[in-house]
Design a protein around this motif. Structure first.
Motif, PDB file in Angstrom:
ATOM      1  N   UNK A   1      78.673  48.908  57.352  1.00  0.00           N
ATOM      2  CA  UNK A   1      78.513  50.344  57.572  1.00  0.00           C
ATOM      3  C   UNK A   1      78.567  51.100  56.242  1.00  0.00           C
TER       4      UNK A   1
ATOM      5  N   UNK B   1      75.082  50.818  54.638  1.00  0.00           N
ATOM      6  CA  UNK B   1      74.131  51.758  55.245  1.00  0.00           C
ATOM      7  C   UNK B   1      74.479  53.203  54.884  1.00  0.00           C
ATOM      8  N   UNK B   2      75.771  53.509  54.777  1.00  0.00           N
ATOM      9  CA  UNK B   2      76.175  54.848  54.322  1.00  0.00           C
ATOM     10  C   UNK B   2      75.612  55.153  52.947  1.00  0.00           C
TER      11      UNK B   2
ATOM     12  N   UNK C   1      72.973  54.042  51.595  1.00  0.00           N
ATOM     13  CA  UNK C   1      71.533  54.316  51.672  1.00  0.00           C
ATOM     14  C   UNK C   1      71.331  55.786  52.023  1.00  0.00           C
ATOM     15  N   UNK C   2      72.080  56.206  53.044  1.00  0.00           N
ATOM     16  CA  UNK C   2      71.966  57.582  53.542  1.00  0.00           C
ATOM     17  C   UNK C   2      72.410  58.602  52.507  1.00  0.00           C
TER      18      UNK C   2
ATOM     19  N   UNK D   1      65.675  49.324  50.443  1.00  0.00           N
ATOM     20  CA  UNK D   1      65.218  48.353  51.433  1.00  0.00           C
ATOM     21  C   UNK D   1      66.163  47.160  51.453  1.00  0.00           C
ATOM     22  N   UNK D   2      66.534  46.694  50.260  1.00  0.00           N
ATOM     23  CA  UNK D   2      67.460  45.564  50.188  1.00  0.00           C
ATOM     24  C   UNK D   2      68.808  45.961  50.796  1.00  0.00           C
TER      25      UNK D   2
ATOM     26  N   UNK E   1      69.420  48.177  53.139  1.00  0.00           N
ATOM     27  CA  UNK E   1      69.378  48.247  54.604  1.00  0.00           C
ATOM     28  C   UNK E   1      69.485  46.855  55.221  1.00  0.00           C
ATOM     29  N   UNK E   2      68.694  45.936  54.696  1.00  0.00           N
ATOM     30  CA  UNK E   2      68.711  44.598  55.289  1.00  0.00           C
ATOM     31  C   UNK E   2      69.960  43.804  54.921  1.00  0.00           C
ATOM     32  N   UNK E   3      70.552  44.095  53.769  1.00  0.00           N
ATOM     33  CA  UNK E   3      71.821  43.442  53.449  1.00  0.00           C
ATOM     34  C   UNK E   3      72.883  43.893  54.458  1.00  0.00           C
TER      35      UNK E   3
ATOM     36  N   UNK F   1      77.800  58.079  62.975  1.00  0.00           N
ATOM     37  CA  UNK F   1      76.963  58.177  61.767  1.00  0.00           C
ATOM     38  C   UNK F   1      75.828  59.184  61.970  1.00  0.00           C
TER      39      UNK F   1
ATOM     40  N   UNK G   1      61.262  50.486  56.005  1.00  0.00           N
ATOM     41  CA  UNK G   1      60.888  49.704  54.833  1.00  0.00           C
ATOM     42  C   UNK G   1      59.417  49.889  54.475  1.00  0.00           C
TER      43      UNK G   1
ATOM     44  N   UNK H   1      66.815  58.360  57.457  1.00  0.00           N
ATOM     45  CA  UNK H   1      68.237  58.187  57.771  1.00  0.00           C
ATOM     46  C   UNK H   1      68.416  58.051  59.272  1.00  0.00           C
TER      47      UNK H   1
ATOM     48  N   UNK I   1      67.212  54.609  60.368  1.00  0.00           N
ATOM     49  CA  UNK I   1      68.123  53.499  60.103  1.00  0.00           C
ATOM     50  C   UNK I   1      69.241  53.443  61.145  1.00  0.00           C
ATOM     51  N   UNK I   2      69.843  54.599  61.401  1.00  0.00           N
ATOM     52  CA  UNK I   2      70.963  54.592  62.347  1.00  0.00           C
ATOM     53  C   UNK I   2      70.507  54.446  63.793  1.00  0.00           C
TER      54      UNK I   2
ATOM     55  N   UNK J   1      67.197  38.598  59.882  1.00  0.00           N
ATOM     56  CA  UNK J   1      67.539  39.410  58.708  1.00  0.00           C
ATOM     57  C   UNK J   1      67.123  38.700  57.425  1.00  0.00           C
TER      58      UNK J   1
ATOM     59  N   UNK K   1      64.427  40.069  54.488  1.00  0.00           N
ATOM     60  CA  UNK K   1      64.685  40.145  53.042  1.00  0.00           C
ATOM     61  C   UNK K   1      63.651  39.308  52.284  1.00  0.00           C
TER      62      UNK K   1
ATOM     63  N   UNK L   1      60.411  41.100  51.909  1.00  0.00           N
ATOM     64  CA  UNK L   1      60.419  42.086  50.816  1.00  0.00           C
ATOM     65  C   UNK L   1      60.242  41.374  49.479  1.00  0.00           C
TER      66      UNK L   1
END
Lengths: 320, 320
Positions: A80, A83-84, A86-87, A106-107, A109-111, A146, B87, B106, B109-110, B143, B147, B150
């Protein structure tokens, strides 16, 4: 006393947690593995795993069962955070470049997705359906929190209850679930499970309010990022809500926007600090802390209980 | 024959699936609810739920148990599409504006996180630990696949095996898991479970190769987006790999970049289409299809088996 000293009797178990954390995020993909390890090595208080373990100490505690839940909770928290970042477009977290800064959005988000998926994989070692129900309900609330946080950004007409609902979802429920899941996993009596949940909830609320206060009063060195970041990003936290009750400060705060001049933000932060809003916020945090400590009194006496009390006191007084 | 006609005997169960999909994404937050419904209402083939149900028809089929798994699989697929759109910076999906286009990145994503969390919540109604293990392992691979995709973008020196590994993770494993999880949930014999998994894997590979071919030969109207989008975004799919074997086309393809002129891309797409790469790709897709149909022969005869065969044939010939 340092936080880690409080649960030094768990040291060997915490080492198992750290090792399991590293093993869990191992990925065939070098990029994914690096990004995940980068995140792990940035540290963190590992407070959620500690709560899981302490919750388990009220029942049949087996670290090789408990570790699955403890590590899963930390990974969900980490996912979380990624993702935070990213936002929030954050470049720095815990004094380290964020994944989105070091690689890209992008990395990141997927991580986050990957770390989350790994946590689910770990949880499959737990057969109690109640544990899965509690966890998935908590994650749903976390996501709702979120989205609400995004929606409420720069919305200056919000109320105390909006803020409290947000931090409940964002922070308190996951800490409450950590305490409860520890107990559920160790087959603790249902009444004790519920009290541990409530303890976690109150501690979590207090913890987040303190976090939000520290964002105003902390130094850049201690925070690992400049102060006032929350307000600049439009997150209306408790000190802001209290400061807006002051008719002279209100019109200054509602002017805040994303690209505001740094000096201007610093001036508004000073106004908030001088308004008494910090003290009022700390009082609310303390009130939650008292509730947490009261719940504890109802629990059976043991070392875990004493440690939970120490941690609660620490959270009330922490400066970082 | 239309796809939906093939499983018309499942119609009332499919209606239950649609209803459960809508009920599951209900959110207190209006924004989240709208975004999720927008996604649901954009439609889709619901092919994963259909595979779950058909897998279940080989055992003790109870729609009120099966629906949890069927809906969870569709939601996981949808969540991954939402994150894909973030992405890929996609504005259009299935002829509708994407969530990131209609709201923003954003929210997208959420919303993806939220839909995913809701799917987990549904899965807690399933007590068989094997189902959870299969699902979480599949999500991890999904997932990793994202990655890798990408990482492999605009990497023109890759091999067939890189492509195959990518589509396996990205598509085939989730379809394989759908078939298998249907069977696991309905307590089907382990040998049949495994064959259904293999069937799903081969069908999934064929399905994705066809998708990648259609991105070149499909019309904008049918695709719901302009042709050649994969290549423009740097996704090296099977037709591209085959076309690069041609020494005259190779230097044209490696020039492709994100901001390439539309006319130039259209010209390169034409070169690829005239190179024989499409036919070669279709041949590979067909080979997977034959494998899928061969596996089916080993399964007990029933209506579900016949339907799986029809769907496999359809996938081999589909134009959209």
């Amino acid at each position: 006393m340092k936080l880690k000293m409080m649960y030094s009797f768990l040291n060997s178990d915490i080492n198992i947690i750290e090792k399991t954390l590293e093993e869990t995020v191992v990925a065939e993909s070098p990029l994914l593995h690096q990004a995940s390890l980068h995140l792990l090595q940035a540290g963190g208080k590992r407070i959620r795993p500690v709560f899981v373990l302490l919750g388990g100490k009220f029942g049949n505690y087996d670290i090789h069962v408990m570790k699955n839940v403890a590590v899963a909770l930390e990974l969900i928290h980490m996912a979380s955070l990624v993702h935070d970042d990213v936002i929030d477009d954050a470049e720095i977290r815990r004094g380290q470049p964020t994944i989105k800064a070091k690689w890209d959005n992008r990395i990141a988000m997927y991580t986050g997705d990957y770390i989350f998926a790994r946590s689910l994989e770990l949880m499959t070692n737990i057969t109690n359906p109640l544990a899965h129900k509690i966890l998935s309900d908590t994650i749903v609330e976390l996501c709702v929190g979120e989205i609400e946080q995004i929606k409420d950004k720069y919305r200056f007409d919000q109320h105390l209850r909006d803020y409290l609902r947000r931090i409940k979802r964002k922070t308190a429920l996951l800490i409450a679930a950590s305490c409860q899941l520890g107990a559920v996993t160790a087959n603790v009596d249902e009444s004790v499970q519920k009290k541990l949940y409530q303890f976690g909830y109150y501690v979590g609320m207090s913890f987040q309010i303190t976090d939000d206060v520290l964002d105003f009063v902390g130094t850049e060195k201690v925070l690992g990022k400049p102060a006032g970041g929350d307000l600049l990003q439009g997150n209306i936290t408790l000190p802001v809500l209290f400061a807006m009750e002051n008719e002279e400060i209100y019109p200054e705060i509602v002017k805040v926007h994303e690209n505001m001049d740094r000096n201007e933000i610093v001036r508004i932060i000073e106004l908030i600090k001088q308004s008494g809003a910090i003290e009022k916020s700390i009082a609310i945090s303390d009130r939650y802390l008292v509730k947490a400590l009261d719940i504890l009194k109802e629990l059976p006496d043991n070392r875990a209980k004493k440690t939970l009390r120490d941690i609660a006191h620490f959270i009330g007084k922490r400066k970082f």
